[in-house]
Design a protein around this motif. Sequence first.
Motif, short mmCIF file in Angstrom:
data_model
loop_
_atom_site.label_atom_id
_atom_site.label_comp_id
_atom_site.label_asym_id
_atom_site.label_seq_id
_atom_site.Cartn_x
_atom_site.Cartn_y
_atom_site.Cartn_z
N MET A 142 0.25 26.99 37.08
CA MET A 142 0.15 28.44 36.97
C MET A 142 1.28 29.08 37.77
SD MET A 142 -3.93 29.18 37.11
CE MET A 142 -3.56 30.90 37.20
N PRO A 143 1.72 30.24 37.36
CA PRO A 143 2.83 30.89 38.06
C PRO A 143 2.58 31.07 39.56
CG PRO A 143 2.39 32.02 36.00
CD PRO A 143 1.30 30.99 36.18
N GLY A 144 1.35 31.37 39.95
CA GLY A 144 1.04 31.59 41.36
C GLY A 144 1.07 30.33 42.21
N ASN A 145 1.20 29.18 41.58
CA ASN A 145 1.23 27.91 42.31
C ASN A 145 2.64 27.39 42.54
OD1 ASN A 145 -1.54 27.98 42.24
ND2 ASN A 145 -1.72 26.57 40.55
N LEU A 146 3.62 28.20 42.24
CA LEU A 146 5.01 27.76 42.37
C LEU A 146 5.68 28.46 43.54
CD1 LEU A 146 6.07 27.87 38.63
CD2 LEU A 146 5.13 25.95 39.92
N LEU A 147 6.43 27.69 44.30
CA LEU A 147 7.25 28.24 45.38
C LEU A 147 8.70 28.20 44.94
CD1 LEU A 147 5.53 26.67 48.43
CD2 LEU A 147 6.38 28.98 48.41
N VAL A 148 9.36 29.32 45.08
CA VAL A 148 10.75 29.43 44.69
C VAL A 148 11.56 29.80 45.92
CG1 VAL A 148 12.38 30.65 43.20
CG2 VAL A 148 10.09 30.12 42.36
N ASP A 149 12.70 29.14 46.10
CA ASP A 149 13.59 29.41 47.21
C ASP A 149 14.98 29.66 46.65
OD1 ASP A 149 14.62 29.68 49.78
OD2 ASP A 149 14.88 27.51 50.04
N GLN A 150 15.51 30.84 46.85
CA GLN A 150 16.83 31.22 46.37
C GLN A 150 16.97 31.00 44.86
OE1 GLN A 150 19.94 29.54 48.82
NE2 GLN A 150 18.88 30.11 50.70
N GLY A 151 15.92 31.38 44.13
CA GLY A 151 15.95 31.31 42.68
C GLY A 151 15.71 29.94 42.09
N ARG A 152 15.38 28.96 42.92
CA ARG A 152 15.15 27.59 42.43
C ARG A 152 13.74 27.13 42.83
NH1 ARG A 152 19.54 24.48 40.80
NH2 ARG A 152 18.30 22.67 41.36
N LEU A 153 13.13 26.37 41.94
CA LEU A 153 11.81 25.81 42.23
C LEU A 153 11.92 24.87 43.41
CD1 LEU A 153 8.84 25.50 41.34
CD2 LEU A 153 9.60 23.60 39.89
N SER A 154 11.08 25.09 44.43
CA SER A 154 11.13 24.22 45.60
C SER A 154 9.84 23.44 45.81
CB SER A 154 11.47 25.04 46.85
OG SER A 154 10.49 26.02 47.09
N ALA A 155 8.72 23.92 45.24
CA ALA A 155 7.46 23.20 45.40
C ALA A 155 6.43 23.68 44.38
CB ALA A 155 6.90 23.42 46.81
N VAL A 156 5.52 22.78 44.08
CA VAL A 156 4.38 23.09 43.22
C VAL A 156 3.13 22.84 44.05
CG1 VAL A 156 3.13 22.52 41.11
CG2 VAL A 156 5.64 22.42 41.14
#
Length: 104
Positions: A1-15
């Motif tokens: 789900m979108p709320g379960n994603l961590l983004v750092d500087q526009g890039r996926l960094s963690a799920v």
Amino acid sequence: MPGNLLVDQGRLSAVLDFGCMGVGDPACDLLPAWNLLPAQARPVFRAAVGADDAMWARGRGWALSMALIQLPYYHRTNPGIAANARHVIHEVLAEAQREPSELA
């Protein structure tokens, strides 16, 4: 789900999601296809993960099942999750209409 994603500087960094952990079906890993990706991006994702027809159908089923559970549960308490559930239901049904032979 979108709320379960961590983004750092526009890039996926963690799920951050353990909802399907231990289920034993790799098709659970396909849920982002309907939760996050536009329809035109799904074939690229599918090819990248090597999902055959059966795995793709199971992934679509998992996505639909989870959304159908989330929508009535969250419709009053979490409008964001409810909206995402509606989105997933729409995407799964739209894809199924485009590929009816795959569901037979």
